[in-house]
Design an enzyme around this catalytic site. Structure first.
Site, mmCIF file in Angstrom:
data_model
loop_
_atom_site.group_PDB
_atom_site.id
_atom_site.type_symbol
_atom_site.label_atom_id
_atom_site.label_comp_id
_atom_site.label_asym_id
_atom_site.label_seq_id
_atom_site.Cartn_x
_atom_site.Cartn_y
_atom_site.Cartn_z
ATOM 1 C CE LYS A 219 48.585 5.146 54.460
ATOM 2 N NZ LYS A 219 48.874 5.892 56.044
ATOM 3 C CD GLU A 294 39.785 14.685 46.833
ATOM 4 O OE1 GLU A 294 40.249 14.816 45.479
ATOM 5 O OE2 GLU A 294 39.594 14.810 47.696
ATOM 6 C CB CYS A 328 41.456 18.222 47.505
ATOM 7 S SG CYS A 328 39.447 18.241 48.023
ATOM 8 C CD GLU A 425 45.629 19.632 46.147
ATOM 9 O OE1 GLU A 425 44.415 20.799 45.987
ATOM 10 O OE2 GLU A 425 46.620 19.078 45.324
#
Length: 553
Positions: A219, A294, A328, A425
């Site tokens: 997906k 992750e 990331c 983040e």
């Protein structure tokens, strides 16, 4: 030079360097034409797929619904893609489950040969795939082309390394017993990938799983599904059997729930937010699935007084502004020792001024748009919060004059740990600078977060390098190095940055079961005899080789 002087002069220089020379309308018109030309090349290559892939067949959503995919640089619709849900996901899982029995029985070498053809097709279509990535994700086309090569490198590593997924022979506990450890494919894998690396992260998940003998239901992100669909099309062209790789996208919660509910899905591999990762972990527990997560990071970069500033700035720029900071492992918190702070700020400011913001197809562009309005608003709110709490905008700090979702490359100084961007983040082109005095303080600041994916150290002191690298609570540490991911080394974090590893031989283990076989009785004795015969054969080969060598001499 005083910090106030640096601040004023840098703002003037940035304004001069980034004032558009043509009207916004003319710029957007030129951008649109470039995008249309690129899309035409993608279509001519046969790589524009807008249906899901189930059992080797391209299929519309069962209810006929579609969703729109946008070019983030222009906000133009570039495709209408099948909007799938639970029913399509269930059928894709059934297809993958049916294909598993035959795919898993192929030898590693047989699977590798098929996947080598897939690799060759990725390489031969690098130009069109790179263009497609830029169209749906917005990054500069050079970065899109580089991402294709990153994906190809990952695929090539996996198709070769799986041939060395060795088991073990355990020393016997009694004369007539032999014990073996085999690594076998886990089964059907549900893979969920994000939008920031729409091809590389797809390959990062599906290629090790498929190489190990697993089948996959993928997906991709609904923001960037086209690269994944193109990759799946090339897999079919390479001869990968129907059902080995299936692709569904659309109603994400419904597809995710189908993955979690099905006992046929034996493993979930996910890259995305911590919040969604926690939901998947909780759901996977219901059927005890193996998980690989992750979940992003909030990377510190620690710059010590003895750092080589030229090396430091170059490394920092190479990773921070890649993909407009939407990475990331992007360094968010720039911790600078007070003795080198002002010199570093000047050097960094000069480097940031050289960046060119623009559409991914424009020549010389190093920074494209953010992926969508939500990401733009998040970056804006983080910067506003920091400024309200005392941070100063040295460079940028606002939307770019190009409009859409473009944001100026930004440097903030006088940042403190109580600001939201120190604990969030950022996922944008913002460098947040914070001073520190001692090594111990830097380590405390670096580790004082919930995430632990990447960290960076810049120093010329070898002893300090080892001390700090081992003290950082991160799965990845770069020392004077900004580009740390590679197919041949493990990638993953600790704390709330995730579970498991991707890449390298360790990444293969996420898709393998470790099974012990114990043989007792006469068959164990026979196997012992075979072991002795193999040992004798190896010794005879050594003697033969030695004699041949002596004869040549």
């Amino acid at each position: 030079m005083k910090m106030g002087t640096v601040w004023k002069s840098s703002k003037t220089a940035y304004k001069q360097a980034h004032t558009p020379s043509v009207s916004l309308y003319q710029t957007l018109l030129a951008i649109s034409m470039d995008a249309k030309s690129a899309m035409a090349q993608v279509k001519n290559a046969g790589l524009l797929r807008m249906q899901g892939l189930i059992g080797g067949k391209w299929m519309n959503a069962y209810d006929g619904n579609t969703f729109e995919v946008y070019n983030p640089a222009t906000c133009e619709v570039i495709a209408n893609v099948a909007c799938m849900g639970k029913q399509e996901a269930d059928d894709a899982i059934a297809s993958a489950h049916a294909a598993f029995s035959s795919w898993s029985k192929l030898t590693a070498n047989e699977r590798s040969k098929l996947m080598r053809k897939w690799y060759d097709l990725l390489i031969s279509h690098q130009t069109e795939l790179g263009q497609l990535i830029t169209l749906e994700q917005g990054k500069p086309v050079a970065e899109g082309q580089a991402e294709v090569m990153i994906a190809a490198d990952i695929l090539e590593f996996c198709l070769e390394e799986v041939k060395r997924a060795y088991g073990d022979i355990i020393p016997q506990t009694q004369v007539d017993r032999r014990m073996f450890v085999l690594k076998q494919p886990i089964g059907v894998v549900g893979a969920i990938t994000p939008w920031n690396l729409p091809l590389a992260l797809v390959i990062q998940k599906v290629s090790p799983a498929m190489a190990c003998g697993c089948t996959v239901v993928l997906k991709p992100s609904e923001l960037t599904p086209l690269s994944a669909l193109a990759a799946a099309d090339l897999a079919l062209q390479a001869g990968i059997p129907p059902g080995v790789l299936n692709v569904v996208m659309g109603i994400a919660p419904d597809i995710g729930d189908a993955f979690l509910a099905s006992p046929k899905i034996r493993a979930i591999s996910f890259t995305g937010s911590i919040a969604v990762g926690k939901m998947l972990l909780a759901g996977a527990a219901q059927t005890v699935k193996k998980t690989s997560m992750e979940l992003g990071g909030n990377a510190p970069s620690i710059i010590f007084d003895d750092a080589d500033l030229e090396v430091t700035v170059k490394a920092l720029m190479s990773v921070k502004f890649f993909n407009s900071g939407q990475l990331c492992i992007s360094p968010n918190r720039i911790l600078v020792q007070e003795g080198v702070y002002e010199k570093f700020v000047i050097a960094l400011t000069e480097a940031v001024h050289t960046l060119r913001v623009g559409h991914g197809f424009d020549e010389g562009v190093n920074q494209g748009p953010l992926i969508n309005k939500a990401t733009l608003h998040k970056v804006e709110s983080l910067v506003e919060d920091a400024v309200s709490k005392g941070a100063k905008v040295l460079v940028g700090g606002k939307r770019h004059s190009l409009g859409s979702t473009f944001y100026e490359p930004t440097i903030l100084v006088d940042v403190t740990s109580d600001m939201l961007l120190s604990r969030t983040e950022i996922f944008g082109p913002v460098l947040a600078l914070q001073q520190f005095k001692t090594e111990e303080e830097a380590i405390l600041l670096a580790n004082d977060i919930n995430e632990g994916l990447a960290g960076y150290i810049y120093t010329e002191n070898l002893q300090r390098c080892w001390r700090v690298a081992e003290a950082l609570e991160c799965g990845l540490v770069g020392v004077n190095d900004g580009i740390i991911p590679t197919a041949i080394a493990p990638f993953g974090g600790c704390k709330q940055s995730g579970i498991g590893r991707e890449g390298s031989k360790y990444g293969l283990d996420e898709f393998l079961e470790v099974n012990k076989i114990s043989v007792l009785g006469k068959y164990g004795v026979i196997l012992q005899g075979l072991d002795l015969m193999e040992e004798l054969r190896n010794k005879l080969l050594m003697v033969s080789t030695f004699l041949q060598h002596e004869a040549i001499i």
